[in-house]
Write an enzyme that holds these catalytic residues in place. Structure first.
Site, PDB file in Angstrom:
ATOM      1  N   GLU A  63      27.273 -11.212 -20.407  1.00  0.00           N
ATOM      2  CA  GLU A  63      28.039 -11.417 -21.647  1.00  0.00           C
ATOM      3  C   GLU A  63      27.905 -10.142 -22.464  1.00  0.00           C
ATOM      4  OE1 GLU A  63      27.574 -15.050 -23.897  1.00  0.00           O
ATOM      5  OE2 GLU A  63      27.178 -16.194 -22.056  1.00  0.00           O
ATOM      6  N   TYR A  68      25.978  -8.888 -27.898  1.00  0.00           N
ATOM      7  CA  TYR A  68      27.208  -8.799 -28.683  1.00  0.00           C
ATOM      8  C   TYR A  68      26.918  -7.875 -29.860  1.00  0.00           C
ATOM      9  CZ  TYR A  68      28.848 -12.959 -26.194  1.00  0.00           C
ATOM     10  OH  TYR A  68      29.249 -13.844 -25.227  1.00  0.00           O
ATOM     11  N   GLU A 105      21.095 -18.425 -21.393  1.00  0.00           N
ATOM     12  CA  GLU A 105      20.452 -18.285 -22.714  1.00  0.00           C
ATOM     13  C   GLU A 105      19.473 -19.435 -22.996  1.00  0.00           C
ATOM     14  OE1 GLU A 105      23.349 -17.457 -25.818  1.00  0.00           O
ATOM     15  OE2 GLU A 105      23.910 -15.574 -24.880  1.00  0.00           O
ATOM     16  N   ASN A 131      27.034 -21.472 -23.192  1.00  0.00           N
ATOM     17  CA  ASN A 131      26.296 -22.597 -23.771  1.00  0.00           C
ATOM     18  C   ASN A 131      26.815 -23.943 -23.268  1.00  0.00           C
ATOM     19  OD1 ASN A 131      24.902 -20.670 -25.205  1.00  0.00           O
ATOM     20  ND2 ASN A 131      26.060 -20.949 -27.089  1.00  0.00           N
ATOM     21  N   GLN A 170      34.952 -13.033 -23.695  1.00  0.00           N
ATOM     22  CA  GLN A 170      35.317 -13.766 -22.508  1.00  0.00           C
ATOM     23  C   GLN A 170      36.664 -13.265 -22.005  1.00  0.00           C
ATOM     24  OE1 GLN A 170      34.883 -18.034 -23.283  1.00  0.00           O
ATOM     25  NE2 GLN A 170      32.736 -17.797 -23.843  1.00  0.00           N
TER      26      GLN A 170
HETATM   27  O1  AHR Z   1      30.449 -16.299 -25.114  1.00  0.00           O
HETATM   28  C1  AHR Z   1      30.202 -17.178 -26.166  1.00  0.00           C
HETATM   29  C2  AHR Z   1      28.776 -17.725 -26.163  1.00  0.00           C
HETATM   30  O2  AHR Z   1      27.882 -16.715 -26.511  1.00  0.00           O
HETATM   31  C3  AHR Z   1      28.260 -18.233 -24.837  1.00  0.00           C
HETATM   32  O3  AHR Z   1      28.599 -19.554 -24.613  1.00  0.00           O
HETATM   33  C4  AHR Z   1      26.779 -18.097 -24.985  1.00  0.00           C
HETATM   34  O4  AHR Z   1      26.133 -17.900 -23.757  1.00  0.00           O
HETATM   35  C5  AHR Z   1      26.601 -16.967 -25.974  1.00  0.00           C
HETATM   36  O5  AHR Z   1      25.719 -17.316 -26.982  1.00  0.00           O
END
Ligand code: AHR
Length: 506
Positions: A310, A261, A182, A81, A358
């Protein structure tokens, strides 16, 4: 590819491994990382000038060593983001001249003391490839082309000369470029409709490829199973584009990015949630096929692969992004991570890249402090995969009882199975077979009849702990890898709530 047969809990599970049935090349890039200007990922994570733990560049040496242990092939940067308000020019040139800026993704201040040249240097020290994400929020196409020129051009032109002036003669040759991040998200600065995004991505991609036809361009997808994904693929997976026209081996877009996620407070829901990722890969692959068919893309144009840039376990309520998203990972989360990775291996044919989100401190396997580095629970399955599961995926037949309770997301239940024993296998270029088996059951050890394992010296690497809630801290390493060996004869018992990798020479 694995076949799955559901059996009763009273029956004996079995796994048949077929080392001679290679399925697909496992792209090394599935073990990619991601470093965003967010929380303590860059500042205090990979970069901490003045720390006794840092080198002369200000890079944390313990983090570099960990990246090398993982043999991280590619690292995404600078967001996430964050990138939606990032201007790369703020982060190059003499540090004392770089402006501090308000940062609108995580609501902080960006000092810009770490920028493109520092990141490129860090990649060189780690031995990894950079993957840059373009600002599709407040950024302009001019700025994006300038960044590409700064990084990759050998010509006598303004931004290439700026790079030279900043101390770097040779181009960095950055191969991977993402067309935004995103852009569909309501949290995004300059959130877009799919129509607006597709139009812009098409034009930016054309310009990027006119300037440097060697780059690999990554389209911004959503989860892989949304109308956004369908639409942007349909509009942008093209080969009949000015500048590419006539070449039936090239296309405008090379990869499609998706993000997932997962997290849940209940162990079995948490550990089976990454099954959504495998189904998402299958659906994305089908959407890519559909776009190619509808756009008459010649078969000589290589199929676009998936860039799962991600993925991880993350509950943003438990670990809010604005507070640095410092998740504390349990054994249950480590098992979930192994289920994600099993899915990537089974879907190797579709996977061009994956980036754990990350790499340091922010929803990460690695946590720095001023005194050292903690390896969280999820580090251990990741390390075993990254070290051993390389080469080609191989065929497997699995018979296992299945968890039949609640799933998150709910649609998993109707779309893909959730076995107690989740497994993948590969063979590397030296002929070593790796069989990964996750037993997500909280109470039950499974004695599994294994076929296709060579009798003799089988190395066994096990990740487990006293219970699914244990975590690792600086004081206590409750979860790590236990090494043992097995003669490869008869059945093997996969203990409750464990991840095991068996490895032998075929
Ligand atoms: O990885 C954390 C955040 O999760 C990233 O900045 C974004 O792309 C996603 O929403």
């Amino acid at each position: 590819m694995a076949s799955f047969t559901r059996i009763e809990e009273s029956e004996t599970p079995s796994i048949i491994v077929h080392p001679t049935h290679k399925l697909a090349k496992i792209d090394d890039n599935i073990y990619g990382g991601f470093t965003e200007h967010m929380g303590r990922c860059i500042y205090g994570g990979i970069y901490e000038p003045g720390s006794p733990l840092s080198d002369e560049n200000g890079f944390r040496k313990d983090v570099i060593e960990a990246m090398k242990d993982l043999r991280v092939p590619v690292v995404r940067y600078p967001g996430g983001n964050f990138v939606a308000t990032y201007h790369w020019l703020d982060g190059v040139g003499p540090v004392e001249n770089r402006p501090k800026r308000p940062e609108l993704a995580w609501l902080g201040v960006e000092p810009n003391t770490f920028g493109t040249d520092e990141f490129m240097k860090w990649c060189e020290v780690v031995g990894t490839e950079p993957y840059l994400c373009l600002n599709f929020g407040t950024g302009t196409l001019d700025e994006a082309l300038g960044w590409l020129e700064y990084c990759n051009s050998e010509q006598d032109t303004y931004y290439a000369n700026l790079r030279r002036k900043n101390g770097r003669e040779k181009p960095y040759n950055v191969k991977y470029w993402a067309l935004g991040n995103e852009c569909w998200g309501p949290w995004q600065v300059e959130q877009m409709t799919k129509e607006d995004y597709a139009k812009k991505a098409y034009q930016w991609a054309k310009a990027m490829k006119l300037q440097d036809p060697t780059v690999t361009l990554i389209l911004c997808g959503e989860t892989g199973y949304s109308s956004w994904d369908y639409y942007v693929l349909k509009e942008c997976v093209r080969w009949d584009v000015h500048g590419l026209s006539g070449d039936t081996t090239k296309s405008l877009i090379d990869m499609h990015s998706i993000h997932i996620y997962t997290a849940d407070k209940d162990h079995l829901v948490n550990a089976t949630a990454p099954r959504a990722a495998e189904r998402a890969i299958q659906m994305t692959s089908a959407l890519i096929d559909l776009a190619r068919i509808e756009n008459n893309v010649p078969t000589s144009v290589p199929k676009q692969t998936i860039c799962f840039d991600e993925w991880n376990v993350w509950d943003p309520v438990r670990a809010p992004g604005e507070k640095g998203a410092e998740e504390k990972y349990s054994l249950s989360d480590a098992l979930a991570v192994s289920v994600f990775l099993n899915g990537f291996i089974r879907q190797a044919a579709n996977m061009g890249m994956a980036n754990i989100a990350q790499s340091v401190n922010v929803i990460s396997p690695l946590m720095t402090s001023k005194d050292g580095l903690v390896k969280q629970t999820i580090w251990w399955p990741l390390l075993l995969f990254a070290k051993y599961m390389r080469g080609h995926s191989i065929a497997l037949n699995i018979r296992s009882p299945e968890y039949t309770g609640r799933t998150e997301p709910k649609w998993i239940r109707a779309a893909i199975e959730t076995p107690y024993l989740d497994s993948s296998a590969g063979i590397d270029n030296k002929g070593y077979v790796s069989l990964a088996v996750t037993n997500v059951h909280e109470q039950k050890d499974f004695e599994v009849s294994l076929d296709g394992v060579k009798e003799g010296d089988v190395k066994v690497y096990t990740v487990s702990g006293d219970n699914v809630s244990v975590v690792n801290t600086a004081e206590e390493q409750n979860v790590g890898v236990v090494e043992s060996s097995w003669d490869g004869k008869g059945a093997f018992t996969f203990k409750k709530h464990s991840f095991t990798m068996l490895r032998w020479k075929a």
